[in-house]
Design a protein around this motif. Sequence first.
Motif, PDB file in Angstrom:
ATOM      1  N   ASN A 305       0.840  -1.189   0.000  1.00 61.45           N
ATOM      2  CA  ASN A 305       0.000   0.000   0.000  1.00 61.45           C
ATOM      3  C   ASN A 305       0.879   1.245   0.000  1.00 61.45           C
ATOM      4  OD1 ASN A 305      -1.700   2.193   0.717  1.00 61.45           O
ATOM      5  ND2 ASN A 305      -3.145   0.772   1.673  1.00 61.45           N
ATOM      6  N   VAL A 306       0.955   1.940  -1.144  1.00 61.30           N
ATOM      7  CA  VAL A 306       1.848   3.090  -1.256  1.00 61.30           C
ATOM      8  C   VAL A 306       1.354   4.266  -0.422  1.00 61.30           C
ATOM      9  CG1 VAL A 306       2.705   2.397  -3.521  1.00 61.30           C
ATOM     10  CG2 VAL A 306       0.698   3.878  -3.378  1.00 61.30           C
ATOM     11  N   ALA A 307       0.040   4.348  -0.165  1.00 65.92           N
ATOM     12  CA  ALA A 307      -0.489   5.413   0.676  1.00 65.92           C
ATOM     13  C   ALA A 307      -0.001   5.248   2.118  1.00 65.92           C
ATOM     14  CB  ALA A 307      -2.012   5.428   0.618  1.00 65.92           C
ATOM     15  N   THR A 308      -0.032   4.019   2.615  1.00 65.38           N
ATOM     16  CA  THR A 308       0.482   3.762   3.957  1.00 65.38           C
ATOM     17  C   THR A 308       1.983   4.033   4.025  1.00 65.38           C
ATOM     18  OG1 THR A 308      -1.235   2.101   4.346  1.00 65.38           O
ATOM     19  CG2 THR A 308       0.718   2.014   5.756  1.00 65.38           C
ATOM     20  N   MET A 309       2.709   3.625   2.985  1.00 66.34           N
ATOM     21  CA  MET A 309       4.147   3.899   2.934  1.00 66.34           C
ATOM     22  C   MET A 309       4.415   5.394   3.025  1.00 66.34           C
ATOM     23  SD  MET A 309       5.481   1.266  -0.042  1.00 66.34           S
ATOM     24  CE  MET A 309       7.165   1.937   0.011  1.00 66.34           C
ATOM     25  N   ALA A 310       3.604   6.202   2.327  1.00 69.69           N
ATOM     26  CA  ALA A 310       3.814   7.658   2.323  1.00 69.69           C
ATOM     27  C   ALA A 310       3.515   8.260   3.690  1.00 69.69           C
ATOM     28  CB  ALA A 310       2.933   8.297   1.258  1.00 69.69           C
ATOM     29  N   GLY A 311       2.413   7.828   4.306  1.00 74.95           N
ATOM     30  CA  GLY A 311       2.070   8.371   5.616  1.00 74.95           C
ATOM     31  C   GLY A 311       3.141   8.082   6.652  1.00 74.95           C
ATOM     32  N   GLY A 337      -4.186  11.140   7.846  1.00 73.51           N
ATOM     33  CA  GLY A 337      -3.675  10.111   8.726  1.00 73.51           C
ATOM     34  C   GLY A 337      -2.590   9.291   8.041  1.00 73.51           C
ATOM     35  N   ASP A 338      -2.191   8.191   8.690  1.00 76.30           N
ATOM     36  CA  ASP A 338      -1.088   7.370   8.185  1.00 76.30           C
ATOM     37  C   ASP A 338      -1.540   6.325   7.171  1.00 76.30           C
ATOM     38  OD1 ASP A 338       0.493   8.752   9.943  1.00 76.30           O
ATOM     39  OD2 ASP A 338       0.496   7.176  11.472  1.00 76.30           O
ATOM     40  N   GLN A 339      -2.757   5.815   7.322  1.00 76.65           N
ATOM     41  CA  GLN A 339      -3.162   4.644   6.551  1.00 76.65           C
ATOM     42  C   GLN A 339      -3.832   4.972   5.219  1.00 76.65           C
ATOM     43  OE1 GLN A 339      -2.198   1.602   7.764  1.00 76.65           O
ATOM     44  NE2 GLN A 339      -1.189   2.946   9.249  1.00 76.65           N
ATOM     45  N   GLU A 340      -4.426   6.153   5.097  1.00 71.81           N
ATOM     46  CA  GLU A 340      -5.166   6.520   3.889  1.00 71.81           C
ATOM     47  C   GLU A 340      -4.540   7.761   3.234  1.00 71.81           C
ATOM     48  OE1 GLU A 340      -8.076   5.089   2.521  1.00 71.81           O
ATOM     49  OE2 GLU A 340      -7.752   3.410   3.865  1.00 71.81           O
ATOM     50  N   ALA A 341      -3.219   7.808   3.199  1.00 70.88           N
ATOM     51  CA  ALA A 341      -2.498   9.006   2.766  1.00 70.88           C
ATOM     52  C   ALA A 341      -2.310   9.040   1.248  1.00 70.88           C
ATOM     53  CB  ALA A 341      -1.154   9.083   3.481  1.00 70.88           C
ATOM     54  N   ALA A 352      12.794   9.733   1.904  1.00 71.79           N
ATOM     55  CA  ALA A 352      12.266   8.850   2.948  1.00 71.79           C
ATOM     56  C   ALA A 352      11.130   7.985   2.410  1.00 71.79           C
ATOM     57  CB  ALA A 352      11.779   9.669   4.139  1.00 71.79           C
ATOM     58  N   TYR A 353      10.446   8.482   1.402  1.00 71.21           N
ATOM     59  CA  TYR A 353       9.356   7.747   0.752  1.00 71.21           C
ATOM     60  C   TYR A 353       9.774   7.201  -0.608  1.00 71.21           C
ATOM     61  CZ  TYR A 353       4.935   7.336  -1.918  1.00 71.21           C
ATOM     62  OH  TYR A 353       3.905   6.907  -2.720  1.00 71.21           O
ATOM     63  N   THR A 354      10.434   8.035  -1.425  1.00 71.85           N
ATOM     64  CA  THR A 354      10.727   7.623  -2.800  1.00 71.85           C
ATOM     65  C   THR A 354      11.803   6.542  -2.877  1.00 71.85           C
ATOM     66  OG1 THR A 354      12.303   9.459  -3.089  1.00 71.85           O
ATOM     67  CG2 THR A 354      10.005   9.853  -3.735  1.00 71.85           C
ATOM     68  N   ALA A 355      12.754   6.543  -1.949  1.00 70.63           N
ATOM     69  CA  ALA A 355      13.789   5.502  -1.978  1.00 70.63           C
ATOM     70  C   ALA A 355      13.205   4.117  -1.683  1.00 70.63           C
ATOM     71  CB  ALA A 355      14.926   5.840  -1.010  1.00 70.63           C
TER      72      ALA A 355
END
Length: 386
Positions: A305-311, A337-341, A352-355
């Motif tokens: 889940n990339v949205a969770t990864m981003a949050g 929030g963290d889970q639906e970002a 921190a996200y793209t790597a």
Amino acid sequence: MLGWVLSGGGARGAYEAGVLRYICDVLGPRLGHSVFPKVICGTSIGALTGAWLGAWGEPGAALLSDIWQQMEPSHVFRLNTLDLARAPLKLLRNQVPLGEKLSLLDPTPVYELVKNTLPWDQLYNRLARRDLHSLVVAATEVANGRCTLFADGMVPRPKKTATSRFHPTRVRAEHVLASAAIPFVFPVVEAEGRWYVDGALRQNTPLSPAIELGVTRALVVGCKPADLSDQQPPVQVEPTPAFLAGKALSAMLLDPVEEDIRRLEAFNRILAWGERAYPDFNQRLAAELRPYRQVRTVYVRPSENVATMAGEAFLRCVDSLPWPTRTLLSAVHSQEGDQEADLMSTLLFHRAYTAPLEELGYADARRQEEALATLMAVPVPAADGE
């Protein structure tokens, strides 16, 4: 003929870079031949990726991954305190002229990257030598909402449907930037006297144009994971403005590519049956209707889940962000929030996200190595006419 189809998704484009790094740096050498396509079709960040790889060829995959591994928001946009304060009024005032002022973010850094760092002459030389036959980038025309497929190289005659049109041209920076102009986030872009925004509004994963250009083997790279809501119901979050904006962007990425692939597979089965049942099936079909061919695809998309990864990544990097960017993204995070970002997963241009996302693309491609190797094996000329 092999083609790459690259979808849009803002910062999620790091995933595509990881997939292509594995294919170019690992799979190609293992197969002992080039795995570079003859056709590249891309939308939004996929258009930027396609133009970059079109110019650099296979060595460009590692260069592109390095960019995503070191990504900072300042590499993509500028945002200062005054911009942050003016943004709401700027977007609501009807007297703001259409153009670069009508956006939340100032994309000057990525404009300069695309215009000055991408080796355009190198791209055109590769097209002239037929190292790359065709490059297509999709953008949405503001005036009528139709998808314009800017096509360079060997392209079909101009073709128009109710929703799209092929437009043969010399693809330049403005076409690529138009394809990636997320409405209200980045400014609309003028190209050839018309205004355009993100191509994902109409065709986020341009598989159909690739088939129109003669592709018989297509690698399709998506930036949206599979829908697992039936097995794992989504976290219930109050529908705040940022949450709704993120879901709108996520819906924009949910184009019918999966259904397109299912239809292709069904059509392939029909053609295969016809060839077995009637020796002259293909010849009669071509003579009475039009030539048809089987099109094989491999679809690679995020397994997480990339949205969770981003949050979660935002919480790791928030303290290192410049104050205006931190303020903006903190407001987004507080509403999503963290889970639906979903919105965060599009806007968080930070390593921190793209790597980790780039590394996920690499790992997902490795998991599909057998299918990818079969797709990219050098075909027997008589089998598919290449």
